[in-house]
Scaffold this motif. Structure first.
Motif, short mmCIF file in Angstrom:
data_model
loop_
_atom_site.label_atom_id
_atom_site.label_comp_id
_atom_site.label_asym_id
_atom_site.label_seq_id
_atom_site.Cartn_x
_atom_site.Cartn_y
_atom_site.Cartn_z
N TYR A 96 0.83 -1.17 0.03
CA TYR A 96 -0.09 -0.23 -0.12
C TYR A 96 0.95 1.31 -0.23
O TYR A 96 0.41 2.11 0.34
N HIS A 129 1.44 -3.27 -6.28
CA HIS A 129 0.66 -2.63 -5.21
C HIS A 129 -0.72 -3.17 -5.22
O HIS A 129 -1.53 -2.14 -5.22
N HIS A 131 -2.42 -4.29 -2.70
CA HIS A 131 -3.35 -3.91 -1.32
C HIS A 131 -4.28 -3.01 -1.84
O HIS A 131 -4.19 -2.10 -2.73
N GLU A 133 -5.50 -0.49 -0.17
CA GLU A 133 -4.91 0.98 -0.31
C GLU A 133 -4.04 1.48 -1.28
O GLU A 133 -3.99 2.53 -1.76
N GLY A 134 -3.39 0.53 -1.81
CA GLY A 134 -2.40 0.76 -2.92
C GLY A 134 -3.16 1.10 -4.26
O GLY A 134 -2.93 1.80 -4.89
N SER A 184 3.05 5.38 2.81
CA SER A 184 1.79 4.79 2.52
C SER A 184 0.79 5.55 1.57
O SER A 184 0.90 6.86 1.77
N CYS A 185 0.19 4.81 0.85
CA CYS A 185 -0.85 5.73 0.07
C CYS A 185 -1.94 6.69 0.98
O CYS A 185 -1.85 7.77 0.85
#
Length: 262
Positions: A96, A129, A131, A133-134, A184-185
């Motif tokens: 993420y 990426h 995830h 959130e990614g 993190s994003c």
């Protein structure tokens, strides 16, 4: 896309030495391009290779990111992504990190609709990426950039982000004193978007983004990508930024801009 590269280069010298002010020299001999630029150019190359048929975009993205990443190994990649760049059969690794958002801006210049923009962003993001959130960080960045290119008012862009992606219930001035490095994003993409929304022009957007601190080059790259699509990129800033880039990158950018000029 030029805006993302300018943000990366200007922000490069502040990544580990944050400058919590908008007052600073934009370009110095301490500036350089980082992984943000290298991977943005790689995605542009991948899109070009597709020649309008994006069904195999993910594989093109993997190949181009590995090719350019291995050629420029000292650009500042995260450790896990660096290993990913050198694997014979790279797999997504549930990341993420904001690397998904810093490389995504080229898709906004290729997509013909908001849904296609999301689909293209997902295709290049899921290879590493994957995830949620990614994926979200890349989608939000790409979609706001697409909307900025379409000259949507900032209030509409803000509502779009808040409806589908992040709550923007803060100002940069409010969070600046306590904001720290967050790769993190979820800890940097909404902040980068807010920096754009508060800006008055392209240069102001870059200065606001860097003044926040944290992961300065990536935040400025994300903000710059959006701001460049919204305001346009001043020629003088691009000419200075181009001096930091290898000819290979400039050639890819020129071809991309000629192909997707409309």
């Amino acid at each position: 896309m030029r805006g993302a590269i300018i943000g990366d280069i200007i922000g490069s010298r502040f990544e580990r030495h944050n400058h919590k002010s908008k007052d600073f020299e934009l370009f110095t001999d301490q500036c350089r391009f980082t992984d943000d630029t290298a991977m943005t150019v790689a995605i542009a190359k991948a899109l070009l290779e597709c020649k309008g048929d994006y069904t195999d975009l993910s594989n093109h993205a993997i190949r181009c990111m590995q090719e350019i990443g291995q050629k420029y190994p000292n650009a500042g990649y995260g450790q896990i992504f660096y290993l990913w760049l050198h694997k014979k059969a790279p797999e997504p690794y549930w990341s993420y990190g904001n690397g998904s958002a810093m490389r995504v801006s080229p898709v906004a210049y290729v997509a013909k609709s908001a849904q296609e923009c999301i689909n293209l962003a997902d295709a290049i993001t899921k290879v590493s990426h994957d995830h949620p959130e990614g994926m979200k960080g890349a989608e939000a960045t790409a979609l706001v950039t697409f909307g900025a290119r379409s000259s949507l008012p900032k209030q509409i862009l803000r509502e779009l982000v808040q409806t589908w992606y992040y709550t923007l219930d803060f100002t940069i001035d409010e969070i600046r004193p306590k904001y720290r490095f967050d790769a993190s994003c979820q800890g940097s993409v909404p902040q980068a978007i807010e920096a754009f929304l508060e800006s008055e022009d392209f240069e102001d957007a870059i200065r606001i983004a860097i003044s926040l601190g944290g992961d300065s080059d990536t935040i400025a790259a994300i903000t710059g990508g959006i701001a460049g699509a919204y305001y346009g990129v001043p020629d003088d800033l691009w000419q200075k930024a181009a001096e930091y880039l290898p000819q290979e990158f400039l050639d890819i950018l020129e071809e991309f801009e000629q192909t997707y000029s409309n």
